[in-house]
Write a protein that holds these residues in place. Structure first.
Motif, PDB file in Angstrom:
ATOM      1  N   THR A  40      14.922   1.336  34.651  1.00  0.00           N
ATOM      2  CA  THR A  40      15.486   0.043  34.253  1.00  0.00           C
ATOM      3  C   THR A  40      16.937   0.099  33.806  1.00  0.00           C
ATOM      4  O   THR A  40      17.485  -0.932  33.432  1.00  0.00           O
ATOM      5  N   CYS A  41      17.569   1.255  33.801  1.00  0.00           N
ATOM      6  CA  CYS A  41      18.986   1.267  33.463  1.00  0.00           C
ATOM      7  C   CYS A  41      19.780   0.792  34.690  1.00  0.00           C
ATOM      8  O   CYS A  41      19.293   0.913  35.810  1.00  0.00           O
TER       9      CYS A  41
ATOM     10  N   SER B  60      27.623  -0.900  36.342  1.00  0.00           N
ATOM     11  CA  SER B  60      28.279  -0.878  35.040  1.00  0.00           C
ATOM     12  C   SER B  60      29.292   0.247  34.910  1.00  0.00           C
ATOM     13  O   SER B  60      30.195   0.177  34.066  1.00  0.00           O
ATOM     14  N   TYR B  61      29.153   1.271  35.702  1.00  0.00           N
ATOM     15  CA  TYR B  61      30.027   2.439  35.603  1.00  0.00           C
ATOM     16  C   TYR B  61      30.928   2.571  36.821  1.00  0.00           C
ATOM     17  O   TYR B  61      31.446   3.650  37.125  1.00  0.00           O
ATOM     18  N   GLY B  62      31.105   1.452  37.526  1.00  0.00           N
ATOM     19  CA  GLY B  62      31.911   1.462  38.725  1.00  0.00           C
ATOM     20  C   GLY B  62      31.099   1.954  39.910  1.00  0.00           C
ATOM     21  O   GLY B  62      29.944   2.371  39.777  1.00  0.00           O
TER      22      GLY B  62
ATOM     23  N   ASN C 178      23.916   5.420  38.493  1.00  0.00           N
ATOM     24  CA  ASN C 178      23.768   4.763  37.197  1.00  0.00           C
ATOM     25  C   ASN C 178      22.956   5.618  36.228  1.00  0.00           C
ATOM     26  O   ASN C 178      23.289   5.721  35.035  1.00  0.00           O
ATOM     27  N   MET C 179      21.885   6.232  36.712  1.00  0.00           N
ATOM     28  CA  MET C 179      21.055   7.055  35.834  1.00  0.00           C
ATOM     29  C   MET C 179      21.830   8.216  35.247  1.00  0.00           C
ATOM     30  O   MET C 179      21.589   8.623  34.099  1.00  0.00           O
ATOM     31  N   PHE C 180      22.746   8.770  35.998  1.00  0.00           N
ATOM     32  CA  PHE C 180      23.567   9.861  35.487  1.00  0.00           C
ATOM     33  C   PHE C 180      24.303   9.430  34.216  1.00  0.00           C
ATOM     34  O   PHE C 180      24.508  10.232  33.297  1.00  0.00           O
ATOM     35  N   HIS C 181      24.658   8.162  34.126  1.00  0.00           N
ATOM     36  CA  HIS C 181      25.393   7.658  32.971  1.00  0.00           C
ATOM     37  C   HIS C 181      24.484   7.108  31.877  1.00  0.00           C
ATOM     38  O   HIS C 181      24.762   7.290  30.685  1.00  0.00           O
ATOM     39  N   CYS C 182      23.409   6.416  32.253  1.00  0.00           N
ATOM     40  CA  CYS C 182      22.629   5.699  31.244  1.00  0.00           C
ATOM     41  C   CYS C 182      21.251   6.292  31.002  1.00  0.00           C
ATOM     42  O   CYS C 182      20.483   5.750  30.213  1.00  0.00           O
ATOM     43  N   GLY C 183      20.926   7.388  31.656  1.00  0.00           N
ATOM     44  CA  GLY C 183      19.675   8.077  31.381  1.00  0.00           C
ATOM     45  C   GLY C 183      18.638   7.926  32.471  1.00  0.00           C
ATOM     46  O   GLY C 183      18.691   7.026  33.304  1.00  0.00           O
TER      47      GLY C 183
END
Length: 232
Positions: A145-146, A86-88, A136-141
């Motif tokens: 499951t993010c 989702s964040y590239g 991904n976790m860096f962006h969505c927490g």
């Protein structure tokens, strides 16, 4: 005359006892603060049968003399894999990430060896997916499951492991330290030392899982996000 005197004394005594009782009642029932309920609520997570959500662990900087365990280092460390982005795509691996990734893999196998367990086998596909999840976790927490709500085993299966009999995932977040390995080591050891009922311990000491991938992303503030994915 004596009867009237006794009557008056009796009335005075009744009034005094009533006043005393009223004062004791008011002291025994203090006003309850309206915030008491919300301040004392304890929320219990909903248990799951196959997937755990390990707590976030952020170690503080400490001096360390830990030596690096010996085990064969991985020869290929991909910077990303298939899966939701989702964040590239994550940026290319840095020198620090390239150094920490095999160290963490070797520590996992070192902790297994001292417990008499076989070593996990390095898996390139799992590693790419793990690095993508750390990014991904860096962006969505800090979450299994993010970014899109997929459970870890679903995400792992979609990477090419559909039909495998077992899977697991551990995630960690280590604060900045000097050297960076100090806090990564501390977080990893907190996982393995949870004991037999901890999901981190179960995955890291499993005799049903055999392959592992380790993905690390170091954010601009120096915090180290890492994911460890395992399959049978």
């Amino acid at each position: 005359m004596n009867r009237k005197l006794y009557y008056l004394l009796g009335l005075v005594l009744i009034v005094l006892l009533t006043a005393c009782q009223a004062e004791q009642t008011s002291q025994a029932t203090p006003v309850q603060p309206i915030t008491a309920d919300s301040m004392n609520v304890i929320q219990h997570p909903t248990p799951t049968a196959a997937i755990s959500i390990p707590r976030q662990v952020a170690a503080t900087p400490t001096a360390s003399t830990h030596t690096h365990p010996t085990s064969y280092p991985p020869t290929t460390i991909p910077g990303s894999g298939s899966g939701p982005a989702s964040y590239g795509p994550p940026p290319p691996l840095t020198a620090e990430e390239t150094q920490l990734t095999p160290q963490l893999f070797q520590l996992i196998n070192h902790d297994r060896a001292v417990r008499g367990l076989y070593p996990y086998t390095w898996n390139v596909t799992l590693t790419g997916g793990a690095r993508l999840h750390s990014w991904n976790m860096f962006h969505c927490g800090f979450s299994h499951t993010c970014p899109n709500g997929e459970a870890p085993c679903v995400r792992i299966a979609n990477e090419g492991f559909a039909g495998y009999s077992d899977c697991g995932e551990c995630i960690g977040l280590a604060g900045p330290s000097n050297p960076p390995w100090n806090n990564v080591y501390a977080v990893q050891e907190s996982m393995i030392n949870e004991g037999p009922t901890g999901w981190h311990y179960i995955y890291l000491t499993s005799t049903a899982l055999h392959n592992v991938g380790v993905g690390i992303y170091v954010d601009p503030s120096g915090w180290i996000w890492f994911t460890q994915d395992m399959v049978s």
